[in-house]
Design a protein around this motif. Structure first.
Motif, short mmCIF file in Angstrom:
data_model
loop_
_atom_site.label_atom_id
_atom_site.label_comp_id
_atom_site.label_asym_id
_atom_site.label_seq_id
_atom_site.Cartn_x
_atom_site.Cartn_y
_atom_site.Cartn_z
N LYS A 348 0.81 -1.21 0.00
CA LYS A 348 0.00 0.00 0.00
C LYS A 348 0.84 1.27 0.00
O LYS A 348 0.66 2.16 -0.84
N GLU A 349 1.76 1.36 0.97
CA GLU A 349 2.56 2.57 1.07
C GLU A 349 3.39 2.80 -0.20
O GLU A 349 3.52 3.93 -0.68
N THR A 350 3.92 1.70 -0.73
CA THR A 350 4.74 1.82 -1.94
C THR A 350 3.91 2.26 -3.13
O THR A 350 4.30 3.17 -3.88
N SER A 351 2.76 1.61 -3.33
CA SER A 351 1.92 1.96 -4.48
C SER A 351 1.40 3.39 -4.35
O SER A 351 1.31 4.12 -5.36
N GLU A 352 1.07 3.81 -3.13
CA GLU A 352 0.60 5.19 -2.94
C GLU A 352 1.71 6.19 -3.21
O GLU A 352 1.48 7.26 -3.79
N ALA A 353 2.93 5.84 -2.77
CA ALA A 353 4.07 6.74 -3.02
C ALA A 353 4.33 6.86 -4.52
O ALA A 353 4.60 7.96 -5.04
N LYS A 354 4.25 5.74 -5.22
CA LYS A 354 4.46 5.78 -6.67
C LYS A 354 3.30 6.49 -7.38
O LYS A 354 3.52 7.14 -8.41
#
Length: 766
Positions: A348-354
């Motif tokens: 989640k955090e990675t996809s949101e950051a991207k």
């Protein structure tokens, strides 16, 4: 259509990872399933029927052992297939305890077990039922490895539990299933208790980390019908979501999207195969980073190659792109939605950051077009402002723009509103940080203010020009009247006029400038310029007047010397004292020269003269030397009038002395005619008329013009009379008397006598 029965070896016998897993997932129609797929793996000793069991359960086509050849290793490495009925990836793992693997068997078994544990939600442990209770024969050492690996892989805080499905093979039915499962469960519990666990695990039971299920199968050859029935039951438990004993639990949800599975699996195997510590959460983050980057790049490429490029091409033209903000926002929203559709399955955090990075990249790309749009909008609005401003300004030089300040303030507010409205329409909505155009707005306001300042200055210059021209016209006559009067109070009157003019100009200037500029400090220089112009105009006008002071003084002298109080030409009589009059009028005329020779508009200089010490040079209009020259020239010019006056006075005296001679002449030589005249009414009337005309001619001095005509007629008549013998002697006698007594008296007044000497004083004769 998906090719459901093809198989793929993802880990070869030498430990290398396949390059074709992505292709296989696409071929099986799994690649685009997101998280809607499952993974199951089977572990067990070599030749224990693992592949056969998988083929029964999932309708796969894994290679199975040929019993005629004898027991040997059939599956090398790890193979994967897809269940035709479900989105289930089935891993057939190389059997343990194989003679072919040799000394490398333990290491490879541990790697494949860890790999299977990392990827599979259900881990099938294939065990011979006859080995239950044995220490090594039951292959429970493999279970010990699985438990230890699970703790090292997932740690304590693991919300995902792997299902351990124990499949007991060749069950003979002698021992009740429950008793058999109970004995196996005791063995499993003992293994759990015996393994080395981290301190934070403490006394937590096995069920906190694993789901455990047990099942048993009859002998395939000797009890074929029972075997197939039991296999079918387990198949239903693995495929039918409505089965009461459905094995895929909600806690088994897959958190690795199918399109990233190949990358994740490769990464996991690379870490395991190189004997590095496997950090599964970190690997999932790395997978998310990798896949989200790929999705990001693909999304950007689809934008830049399509709609963005179209807008970019439009931006290179001269026109503003209509509805750019809406179009850019729609493109941005669609791109984010497409990204999230693929990337939301990852960490989640990675996809949101991207996603934020993607939004920022799209925003950056569109900001180039946006900045171009803002520049064009600013240029358009500045042009509109210029056109509207020019429409307000009168073309005539002598006319100001009425209510300039109010008009341009309204106009400025309008273009600022239009600029902000158009700029906001071009904003890309829903991004962080939001687009701003503060810098462009400041530049736009500066450009508008610069144009306002230029036009404001032009209006002020025009105002000054109008006031100056008006001053030149109005002041010229008023000042000339004071100067020409030449009164002793001349400079007092000039000061009063200057104060009056300055006050009037100041009032007019201030009344006009409040309609041009709000801050009156901006017009200070123009105000000072006007007041300085008033000073300069007074000074220059005085200098201009002084430049013709001789003519002015001469006019003053002639006005008093040549004309009487009624403005009529003066007749100099025998009683007039011409020298005294001459001296008085000359002094009056020359007094103005001294008055204007020094600029005394400042009352401090009222009493100064050319003899005053430290006399400021800037107030000297006529130098002392020039004053003397002008007076001398004035005297010279006035002398001619003085001499003419003396001549006229002498002429009047001479004419008066002729009257007795004329009377005697008339009585002696014209008595008969006079008597005839007095006795004849007609002749008497005619004589009165002639006398009146003669008196008028004499009084107006017009006889001087008529005398040459009279004498010409006289000479003609005399010639005719001489031709008559009766009158010849009388005419000669009369002519002799005329030349002896009358001619000398009138000679000075005849044209031929202009050069004769007169009785004027010798120093005043020409």
């Amino acid at each position: 259509m998906a090719d459901d029965h093809t198989l793929l070896q993802i880990i070869h016998a030498d430990g290398s990872f396949t390059d074709n897993l992505d292709d296989g997932l696409k071929r099986w129609d799994i690649y685009d399933k997101g998280n809607d797929y499952k993974v199951i793996a089977v572990l067990g000793v070599q030749s224990s029927g693992k592949s056969t069991m998988l083929n029964y359960l999932f309708d796969t086509k894994f290679a199975v052992m040929n019993s005629e050849v004898g027991q040997q290793q059939t599956t090398l490495g790890i193979w994967v297939g897809r269940s035709p009925e479900n989105n289930i990836l089935v891993f057939d793992v190389e059997g343990t305890d194989s003679e072919e693997r040799g000394d490398d068997a333990v290491s490879f078994e541990r790697k494949t077990s860890l790999f299977s544990l990392a990827l599979a939600e259900i881990l099938v442990l294939n065990i011979w039922s006859k080995d239950i209770g044995r220490k090594s024969g039951s292959n429970l050492e493999l279970l010990k490895n699985v438990m230890e690996l699970n703790l090292s892989l997932f740690g304590v805080k693991n919300n995902k539990k792997t299902l351990l499905l124990f499949c007991l093979r060749d069950y003979d039915g002698k021992t009740p299933r429950d008793k058999l499962f109970e004995r196996l469960n005791d063995s499993v519990t003992k293994i759990w208790e015996s393994i080395s666990k981290p301190e934070e695990v403490g006394e937590q039971p096995l069920t906190d980390f694993f789901e455990v299920e047990y099942t048993a199968f009859s002998h395939k050859i000797y009890q074929t019908e029972a075997f197939e029935s039991e296999m079918l039951e387990l198949r239903h438990r693995l495929s039918d979501v409505n089965h009461e004993k459905y094995l895929w639990r909600p806690t088994m949800s897959n958190d690795v999207p199918a399109d990233g599975f190949a990358t994740f699996a490769r990464r996991i195997w690379e870490v395991i195969n190189t004997n590095r510590d496997l950090d599964l959460p970190t690997e999932k983050i790395m997978l998310a980073t990798f896949r989200c980057d790929e999705i990001l790049r693909e999304t950007l490429a689809s934008i830049y190659e399509g709609p963005y490029n179209e807008l970019l091409e439009l931006s290179r033209g001269p026109e503003i792109i209509a509805d750019f903000g809406e179009k850019a926002t729609a493109i941005h929203s669609a791109a984010i939605q497409n990204y999230e559709k693929l990337a939301i399955r990852y960490h989640k955090e990675t996809s949101e950051a991207k996603a934020a990075e993607l939004s920022n990249k799209i925003s950056t790309g569109f900001s180039i077009i946006f900045n171009d749009q803002i520049g064009k909008i600013a240029h358009q609005q500045v042009d509109a402002f210029d056109n509207a401003l020019q429409a307000l300004i009168p073309k005539a030089e002598e006319k100001l723009c009425p209510n300039f300040l109010a008009e341009v303030t309204t106009l400025k507010e309008k273009v600022l509103h239009d600029f902000n409205t158009k700029a906001e329409e071009n904003l890309l909505a829903g991004i962080e940080p939001a687009w701003r155009f503060d810098g462009e707005l400041r530049t736009f306001v500066q450009n508008v203010d610069n144009r306002l300042r230029i036009e404001r200055d032009a209006q002020l210059r025009k105002l000054v020009f109008i006031i100056k021209n008006r001053l030149k016209v109005e002041l010229k006559d008023q000042l000339a009247e004071i100067l020409e009067a030449g009164k002793p109070s001349l400079w007092k009157d000039v000061r009063a006029l200057k104060e009056k003019v300055s006050t009037k100009v100041d009032r007019q200037f201030r009344e006009a400038t409040v309609q041009i500029v709000e801050d009156q400090s901006f017009v200070k220089d123009r105000h000072e310029e006007i007041l300085a112009f008033v000073d300069s105009l007074f000074f220059e006008s005085t200098k201009e007047f002084a430049a013709n002071i001789h003519e002015t003084a001469m006019v003053r002298f002639e006005k008093r010397f040549k004309y009487d109080n009624k403005g009529l030409p003066k007749r100099w009589g025998r009683t007039d004292i011409i020298p005294d009059k001459y001296q008085a009028d000359l002094e009056f005329a020359s007094s103005i020269i001294q008055l204007v020779s020094i600029y005394r508009v400042d009352e401090r200089f009222d009493d100064v003269t050319h003899e005053t010490e430290d006399l400021p040079a800037e107030i000297i209009i006529i130098s002392k030397r020039d004053v003397a020259k002008i007076k001398e020239r004035l005297t010279s010019s006035a002398d001619a009038l003085f001499k003419q006056a003396l001549i006229e006075q002498e002429r009047e005296t001479n004419i008066a002395s002729l009257y007795p001679f004329i009377a005697i002449f008339m009585l002696v030589f014209a008595w008969d005619e006079l008597w005839y005249l007095f006795t004849s009414p007609f002749l008497m009337f005619f004589t009165v008329i002639i006398a009146s005309i003669s008196f008028a001619l004499y009084y107006t001095k017009a006889y001087v013009v008529l005398l040459p005509i009279v004498f010409t007629v006289r000479d003609s008549l005399v010639e005719k009379a001489k031709q008559s013998s009766g009158l010849s002697a009388a005419i000669e006698k009369v002519t002799a008397l005329y030349e002896q007594h009358l001619a000398p008296k009138i000679a000075p007044y005849l044209p031929q006598a202009a050069g004769a000497r007169s009785s004027v004083p010798k120093d005043k004769q020409d």
